[in-house]
Scaffold this active site. Structure first.
Site, PDB file in Angstrom:
ATOM      1  N   ARG A  28      13.307   6.556  -9.049  1.00 23.20           N
ATOM      2  CA  ARG A  28      12.071   7.211  -9.495  1.00 23.20           C
ATOM      3  C   ARG A  28      11.727   8.438  -8.655  1.00 23.20           C
ATOM      4  NH1 ARG A  28      12.018   2.031 -10.941  1.00 23.20           N
ATOM      5  NH2 ARG A  28      10.854   1.395 -12.806  1.00 23.20           N
TER       6      ARG A  28
ATOM      7  N   ALA B 242       0.823  -1.214   0.000  1.00 28.02           N
ATOM      8  CA  ALA B 242       0.000   0.000   0.000  1.00 28.02           C
ATOM      9  C   ALA B 242       0.854   1.259   0.000  1.00 28.02           C
ATOM     10  CB  ALA B 242      -0.948  -0.002   1.202  1.00 28.02           C
TER      11      ALA B 242
ATOM     12  N   ARG C 173       3.969   9.437 -10.251  1.00 32.83           N
ATOM     13  CA  ARG C 173       3.576   9.472 -11.662  1.00 32.83           C
ATOM     14  C   ARG C 173       2.791  10.745 -11.984  1.00 32.83           C
ATOM     15  NH1 ARG C 173       1.887   4.048 -10.405  1.00 32.83           N
ATOM     16  NH2 ARG C 173       3.488   2.554 -11.066  1.00 32.83           N
TER      17      ARG C 173
ATOM     18  N   SER D 226       8.303  -3.424  -1.073  1.00 33.84           N
ATOM     19  CA  SER D 226       7.476  -3.849  -2.213  1.00 33.84           C
ATOM     20  C   SER D 226       7.630  -5.336  -2.513  1.00 33.84           C
ATOM     21  CB  SER D 226       7.836  -3.021  -3.458  1.00 33.84           C
ATOM     22  OG  SER D 226       7.559  -1.667  -3.266  1.00 33.84           O
TER      23      SER D 226
ATOM     24  N   CYS E  95       2.698 -12.929   0.584  1.00 29.40           N
ATOM     25  CA  CYS E  95       1.922 -14.130   0.273  1.00 29.40           C
ATOM     26  C   CYS E  95       2.801 -15.250  -0.275  1.00 29.40           C
ATOM     27  CB  CYS E  95       0.829 -13.810  -0.739  1.00 29.40           C
ATOM     28  SG  CYS E  95      -0.322 -12.531  -0.209  1.00 29.40           S
TER      29      CYS E  95
ATOM     30  N   TRP F 192     -22.757 -27.482 -17.180  1.00 31.72           N
ATOM     31  CA  TRP F 192     -23.163 -26.544 -16.125  1.00 31.72           C
ATOM     32  C   TRP F 192     -21.969 -26.372 -15.191  1.00 31.72           C
ATOM     33  CZ3 TRP F 192     -27.475 -23.599 -15.455  1.00 31.72           C
ATOM     34  CH2 TRP F 192     -28.588 -23.885 -16.275  1.00 31.72           C
TER      35      TRP F 192
END
Length: 464
Positions: free
Chosen positions: A77, A17, A27, A46, A50, A446
């Site tokens: 950046r 986040a 950006r 970053s 998981c 199905w």
């Protein structure tokens, strides 16, 4: 504060986040308009938490393979990312944060014009005797994963190959698989009657039977009272009220809680789960210049209409994008979620979305349930694997309330059908009419989710 003519954005937390917010803001605004400083107390940024169980189990490389963007790449950046720097105090009135260098202890204050709180979640670690003994591991960060692997490497020369996993949620069952893959005899101690409390007990029972068949001993109703240590101070067993389980390594998989001590001490609003409360733009309620996202916040459950804590990387990345857009002068909102999650233990796939039965009862919803057994492919096609699908529907309206799936290959991702239907507020009858893809190698004529929906339609009609 920031230099004249530009604002300063401070980000607390360098994972999904926080860095998604910083990157998106960058950006939209260049360094001449927005100065961005991010603080991360760990060694990495970053990364995919998981993926840690699969790294430990030897299925994927790590830690580098789990890092989406390195600290140096962020700095290139135009983001001033400071690792091993912990924020120890948040002064909302003064628009500043106090930091401490983890390695040196040096402290400093940093001012901000805009603040992003992305402190994540912490593993539940009850204050049991022996909980901090060598050989007891939580698994939340890449540092945790490396510490566990280092501990296992030290055990390689010993005869001891017994692992006890405390807790049988997502992390618990995934770590049970990881330890099984490494050749350990695995015992999972679970306070509940069935593993995976995110499922209803009948579906959790399917998981337990499958784990037993894999050679994983699952002990139900096991309330851990202490960690027993040997003469060397390291772990030797885990004790419950009525038994002791020998262990050379213990992995804690008891879930996580929002890491919001900073926010609480600063007087920011918290919800019933202890997570920060935000508006749709992810701005902290009652604050003009503070945003929050990721595992430290609570979000709106689109099915129940109540706030929930959903610590998932999918949400954290979305939150960061939304925060970054708003901080950078754009506009974006996070309307809520339906609680979709998938996992696996060996070849068993587990999925859920929406409400469980007890969730529906808690918000006063009357419901019916439908459970069916089907296969991942046409029954006559080679490789067709079994799965069980359970569906909840509102008794009066037939509105889809939730779906759970336990099965083999091809089962878990089918839950996405139900997730989309839940988000759209569809009824189970509408689910039966969805134009889903079909060919014998991919599905019965199905789809199993639609078979469950058809049965739910009948249950709704029978209920009047």
């Amino acid at each position: 504060m920031a230099s004249k003519g530009r604002e300063r954005l401070v980000v607390i937390g360098g994972d999904a986040a926080g860095m998604a917010a910083a990157s998106q803001a960058r950006r939209l605004k260049g360094p001449d308009e927005l100065e961005i400083t991010a603080f991360e107390r760990g060694h990495f940024t970053s990364y995919s938490a998981c993926g840690i169980p699969y790294w430990v189990g030897g299925e994927v490389d790590g830690p580098d393979a789990l890092i989406a963007r390195t600290a140096e790449q962020h700095r290139e950046r135009g983001i001033d990312l400071r690792l091993r720097t912990e924020v120890t105090e948040l002064d909302v009135d003064g628009c500043r944060v106090r930091t401490r260098q983890v390695d040196t202890g040096e402290e400093a204050w940093t001012g901000y014009d805009k603040l992003v709180v992305a402190t994540g979640a912490r593993p539940v670690r009850p204050p049991l005797p022996g909980i901090d003994a060598p050989g007891v591991h939580g698994v939340q960060t890449l540092d945790d994963g490396q510490a566990l692997l280092d501990g296992l490497e030290r055990l390689e020369g010993d005869h001891g190959r017994r692992a006890v996993v405390v807790g049988a949620g997502y992390i618990g069952v995934e770590m049970a698989e990881a330890m099984l893959r490494r050749g350990y005899r695995v015992t999972v101690l679970n306070r509940g009657e069935q593993p995976m409390s995110t499922l209803d007990p009948d579906m959790g029972g399917l998981v337990r039977r499958a784990m037993d068949g894999m050679g994983i001993e699952t002990v139900a109703g096991a309330d851990v009272t202490r960690i027993l240590t040997g003469e060397d101070g390291g772990v030797r067993a885990v004790a419950t009220d009525d038994a002791e389980y020998p262990a050379d390594v213990v992995v804690l998989g008891m879930g996580v809680a929002p890491e919001t001590a900073l926010a609480r001490d600063a007087g920011l609003p918290l919800g019933g789960y202890g997570g920060l409360l935000t508006d749709l733009s992810m701005r902290v309620r009652g604050q003009e210049n503070v945003w929050a996202g990721g595992d430290c916040v609570e979000v709106l459950d689109l099915v129940s209409g109540r706030e929930r804590h959903l610590p998932l990387g999918t949400h954290a990345n979305k939150h960061g994008q939304i925060i970054g857009a708003n901080v950078g002068g754009g506009y974006a909102v996070f309307p809520g979620a339906v609680g979709t999650a998938v996992s696996k233990v060996c070849d068993l796939e587990i999925a859920r979305t929406g409400l469980r039965e007890r969730d529906a009862r808690a918000v006063g919803l009357q419901y019916v349930t439908a459970t069916v057994e089907s296969t991942s492919r046409a029954g006559y096609y080679p490789g067709a694997a079994p799965m069980t699908v359970k569906m909840l529907a509102e008794r009066r309206t037939g509105r889809l309330l939730g779906c759970q799936i336990v099965g083999r290959e091809g089962a878990a991702k089918r839950v996405d059908i139900a997730a989309v239907a839940l988000t759209a507020g569809m009824s189970v009858e509408q689910v039966t009419t969805l134009d889903l893809g079909y060919a014998p190698p991919f599905s019965p004529v199905w789809d199993p989710v639609q078979v469950a929906a058809r049965k739910a339609v009948t249950k709704v009609r029978d209920a009047g």
